[in-house]
Design an enzyme around this catalytic site. Sequence first.
Site, PDB file in Angstrom:
ATOM      1  N   ASP A  46       0.802  -1.217   0.000  1.00 37.05           N
ATOM      2  CA  ASP A  46       0.000   0.000   0.000  1.00 37.05           C
ATOM      3  C   ASP A  46       0.842   1.277   0.000  1.00 37.05           C
ATOM      4  OD1 ASP A  46      -2.151  -1.702   0.189  1.00 37.05           O
ATOM      5  OD2 ASP A  46      -3.081  -0.621   1.856  1.00 37.05           O
ATOM      6  N   HIS A 190       3.829  -2.764   2.953  1.00 34.08           N
ATOM      7  CA  HIS A 190       4.101  -1.416   2.422  1.00 34.08           C
ATOM      8  C   HIS A 190       5.478  -1.374   1.767  1.00 34.08           C
ATOM      9  CE1 HIS A 190       1.148  -0.934   5.679  1.00 34.08           C
ATOM     10  NE2 HIS A 190       0.648   0.027   4.923  1.00 34.08           N
TER      11      HIS A 190
HETATM   12 NI    NI Z   1      -2.633   3.139   3.238  1.00 36.06          NI
END
Ligand code: NI
Length: 240
Positions: A46, A190
Amino acid sequence: MSRQISSLLAIAAVCVTLAPAPAFAQAPKKEPVDCSQVKCLALTFDDGPGQYAGTLLDTLKKYDAKATFFLEGQYAKSRPQFVKRMAAEGHELGNHSYKHPDFTKSSEATIKDEIQKTQDAVKAAAGVEPKLLRPPYGMTDVRVSEIAEQFDMPQILWTAGSKDWSLKNVDAIQKQTLAVAEPNGIILMHDWVKQTVDGMPALIKTLQNKGYHLVTVSDVIKDEKLEPGDAFPLPEGWEQ
Ligand code: NI
């Protein structure tokens, strides 16, 4: 072993060696993975493309692993070369808003603008538009779902998190991810967390040794028959 048996074995070995290679050995195009038949896992990254996206893409390529990137439009715009690579190398691109506001606390106009600008930035970079939405923080409600429906996208949350953004430690991220990995799981990670990207070669090797095929979100949700606006997995307290 008698001499006759051993020479028969020798002939058998030669026959095996000379047998024509199976057709798939020559075909460069791979069969699509069927996640109802084999163990699949979807790693999702993300808020990117993050600054380590290039290294991550190199690792994914080396281990023939696919991932899904829920991109922030602002970074798709500033790092278009990574977005282009992601699409070209078979990864899936999702929409994660333009600047990451909590949609449940944003106006309808803001949410629509955030989604549309991100669609436009990804399309400008890679020539394709995301078909999946992941609202920032995984925060959604009836109103956000209706807007997702208007954009013709299901909302993809996650079955478990790697907790990488708070752990910031290669071994701890690996341990947490392995603890929550399950067939057809969707793992939140991430690509702006350096330790996530640093630990990815070892993590991928371990997952593959456990029999996991690392695939896209669309691969693992194939049998869910999600409609636009649906949220998957269902947030806690939501009814089917
Ligand atoms: Ni996010």
